[in-house]
Design an enzyme around this catalytic site. Structure first.
Site, PDB file in Angstrom:
ATOM      1  N   LYS A 174     109.872  41.123  56.731  1.00 29.07           N
ATOM      2  CA  LYS A 174     111.068  41.637  56.074  1.00 29.07           C
ATOM      3  C   LYS A 174     110.641  42.189  54.720  1.00 29.07           C
ATOM      4  O   LYS A 174     110.438  41.449  53.764  1.00 29.07           O
ATOM      5  CB  LYS A 174     112.126  40.556  55.857  1.00 29.07           C
ATOM      6  CG  LYS A 174     113.463  41.157  55.341  1.00 29.07           C
ATOM      7  CD  LYS A 174     114.229  40.228  54.428  1.00 29.07           C
ATOM      8  CE  LYS A 174     113.786  40.249  53.007  1.00 29.07           C
ATOM      9  NZ  LYS A 174     114.047  41.537  52.276  1.00 29.07           N
ATOM     10  N   GLU A 249     104.144  33.241  46.233  1.00 29.49           N
ATOM     11  CA  GLU A 249     103.519  33.951  45.125  1.00 29.49           C
ATOM     12  C   GLU A 249     104.673  34.476  44.287  1.00 29.49           C
ATOM     13  O   GLU A 249     105.400  35.379  44.700  1.00 29.49           O
ATOM     14  CB  GLU A 249     102.632  35.079  45.664  1.00 29.49           C
ATOM     15  CG  GLU A 249     101.624  35.597  44.644  1.00 29.49           C
ATOM     16  CD  GLU A 249     102.237  36.539  43.633  1.00 29.49           C
ATOM     17  OE1 GLU A 249     102.481  36.095  42.483  1.00 29.49           O
ATOM     18  OE2 GLU A 249     102.482  37.695  43.982  1.00 29.49           O
ATOM     19  N   CYS A 282     103.763  40.881  38.428  1.00 30.52           N
ATOM     20  CA  CYS A 282     103.896  39.468  38.078  1.00 30.52           C
ATOM     21  C   CYS A 282     102.704  38.967  37.278  1.00 30.52           C
ATOM     22  O   CYS A 282     102.810  37.972  36.560  1.00 30.52           O
ATOM     23  CB  CYS A 282     104.102  38.624  39.335  1.00 30.52           C
ATOM     24  SG  CYS A 282     102.889  38.935  40.624  1.00 30.52           S
ATOM     25  N   GLU A 382     110.174  36.105  32.070  1.00 35.13           N
ATOM     26  CA  GLU A 382     109.499  37.260  32.664  1.00 35.13           C
ATOM     27  C   GLU A 382     110.442  38.461  32.579  1.00 35.13           C
ATOM     28  O   GLU A 382     111.533  38.447  33.141  1.00 35.13           O
ATOM     29  CB  GLU A 382     109.133  36.969  34.118  1.00 35.13           C
ATOM     30  CG  GLU A 382     108.330  38.081  34.770  1.00 35.13           C
ATOM     31  CD  GLU A 382     107.935  37.774  36.194  1.00 35.13           C
ATOM     32  OE1 GLU A 382     106.823  38.139  36.587  1.00 35.13           O
ATOM     33  OE2 GLU A 382     108.748  37.160  36.914  1.00 35.13           O
TER      34      GLU A 382
END
Length: 485
Positions: A174, A249, A282, A382
């Site tokens: 997906k 992750e 990231c 973040e």
């Protein structure tokens, strides 16, 4: 505008069970560039059923044959590289040169490294001289669900689908609904490479729909997810009901420790590395920690470099950065830039609003804050945009304390000419990866973090073994040639 409503299930493109259209928006101009369908439970079930049916045959296929078929995917990639890069550029905003040079080549890079590591997988392992006849047999874990993000779309597909198929697993992908076009092309690569029906399947959908359905599906043995920490927690909870393996992750807030003895181009490298992919990585070095004696000079240089970085549409050639992926992301970044200003950080480049000359498109000014303090929102959260926070430090110990004072732990960076210090910091920094003096990870190394960055190990032998299950067998006759070999 492209129309791609079908899903790739059991070796064929099939219509979704229920038509639910979704417009993919080109972030460079805010115009729809494609229409796809979002799947429902029936589509997920069909894809999982196809993967389950294909599993025994694929798992029994000799590893050498699996490797041959997976390697053939690269022939399809080479034949359609320009088209592939253009799809990535259009759907998520990577400038076309960057898409051609960095984004699209993730597929051959990871595939070639996995194929090399795959040659050294020991499928039947003696337990040791102390236990003659005892073996550890490595087997594919089964049907796996792969959920990938929009920011480095084919990078994450390559880090998941390639090792899963090599290991003998069958899979359902997906991709992010924001960047589905490259994933659908990857499905075409698999088909044309001769990957058997049911080994690789693709269902488009959102996280609440197909993502949740895969995470809780009783016939899925493993979920491999890349995305936000918030979503990773939700997936872990959903997967717990069926006790499936979950590899995550997730996000990051990397610290980049710059000492007075760093090389001359360390500040420029640090800023450009942060702004790469419009800050949508990231592992971006979003916190620049600078030794006090060179702090003012570093801040001035960082502002100069950021102000020299141009912004432009993804389809235009050149070294500029593109837009961020969507309006929600743009709004979030603007809010965090304003938060930095409100909390007292010193804005030395960029700021809120669209860059000069733009009135549409999700463009963000390359932004640098100085005098950031530990605990400020922009130091903790973040941002996932082209926003750099600079903090001073006095001593190595203080730098380590600031760097480690975060819930994340993906990648940290070090800029110093002192080899002993670099080695010390390689041990002291709490993250899954540490990169020294601009040197990237080597071929065959893994990508992954600790703490709330997740604990996946994607790449090389570690990335392959994430998709393998270990079985203990006693009374094994090592004198016979094993079928797995």
């Amino acid at each position: 505008m492209l129309t791609k409503r079908d899903f790739y299930i059991n070796g064929s493109w099939v219509a979704p069970a229920t038509a639910r259209d979704y417009q993919v928006i080109n972030p460079s101009n805010e115009e729809p560039c494609a229409i796809i369908s979002l799947g429902d439970q029936a589509d997920t079930d069909a894809a999982v059923a196809a993967a389950k049916a294909a599993l025994p045959g694929w798992a029994a296929t000799p590893p050498r044959e699996r490797a041959r078929l997976v390697a053939a995917i690269l022939d399809q990639y080479e034949a359609r590289l320009q088209e592939f890069a253009e799809a990535i550029s259009m759907e998520m905003g990577a400038p076309i040169d960057f898409a051609l040079e960095e984004q699209a080549p993730c597929l051959p890079w990871h595939t070639q490294n996995f194929l090399k590591a795959f040659e050294h997988i020991e499928w039947v392992r003696p337990l040791g001289a102390q236990a003659p006849g005892s073996a550890v047999v490595m087997e594919p874990i089964g049907v796996v669900g792969l959920i990938t993000p929009w920011n480095w779309p084919v990078n994450q597909i390559a880090l998941k689908a390639i090792p899963a198929m090599l290991a003998g697993c069958t899979c359902v992908l997906k991709p992010s609904e924001e960047s589905p076009l490259d994933a659908m092309m990857f499905a075409e690569f698999c088909h044309d490479a001769g990957i058997p029906a049911g080994v690789f399947n693709l269902v488009n959908g959102d996280g609440a729909g197909v993502g949740s359905q895969l995470s809780s599906h009783p016939d899925v043995e493993m979920i491999s997810f890349t995305g936000s920490t918030r979503a990773g927690k939700a997936i872990s909870k959903a997967a717990a009901e069926t006790l499936k393996r979950v590899t995550l992750e997730l996000g990051g807030k990397g610290a980049n420790l710059l000492f007075a003895d760093a090389r001359d181009d360390a500040v420029e490298w640090s800023v450009r590395r942060m702004m790469e992919n419009t800050g949508q990585s990231c592992n971006a070095p979003s916190r620049l920690l600078v030794e006090r004696s060179v702090y003012d000079k570093a801040v001035a240089k960082a502002a100069e470099v950021a102000n020299s970085i141009t912004v432009g549409p993804a389809h235009e050639a050149g070294p500029h950065i593109g837009p961020v992926v969507n309006k929600r992301q743009w709004d979030q970044i603007q809010g965090l830039i304003q938060k930095g200003i409100d909390e007292g950080a010193r804005l030395v480049a960029g700021g809120t609003g669209l860059p000069e000359g733009f009135n549409r498109g999700f463009y963000v000014k390359p932004t640098v804050f100085a005098d950031v303090k530990s605990g400020m929102t922009i130091e903790r959260e973040e941002i996932f945009g082209p926003v750099l926070s600079i903090l001073p430090f006095e001593t190595e110990d203080e730098a380590v304390r600031i760097a480690n004072d975060t819930p994340y732990g993906l990648t940290n960076y070090v800029q110093t000419s002192d080899a002993r210090r670099a080695n010390r910091l390689g041990h002291a920094l709490k993250s899954g990866m540490v990169e020294m003096n601009g040197k990237s990870r080597g071929a065959g190394s893994f990508f992954g973090g600790v703490k709330q960055s997740g604990r996946a190990r994607e790449g090389g032998v570690w990335g392959l073994e994430e998709f393998l299950e270990a079985k203990s067998v006693s009374g094994y006759d090592f004198g016979l040639k094993d079928a797995a070999e």
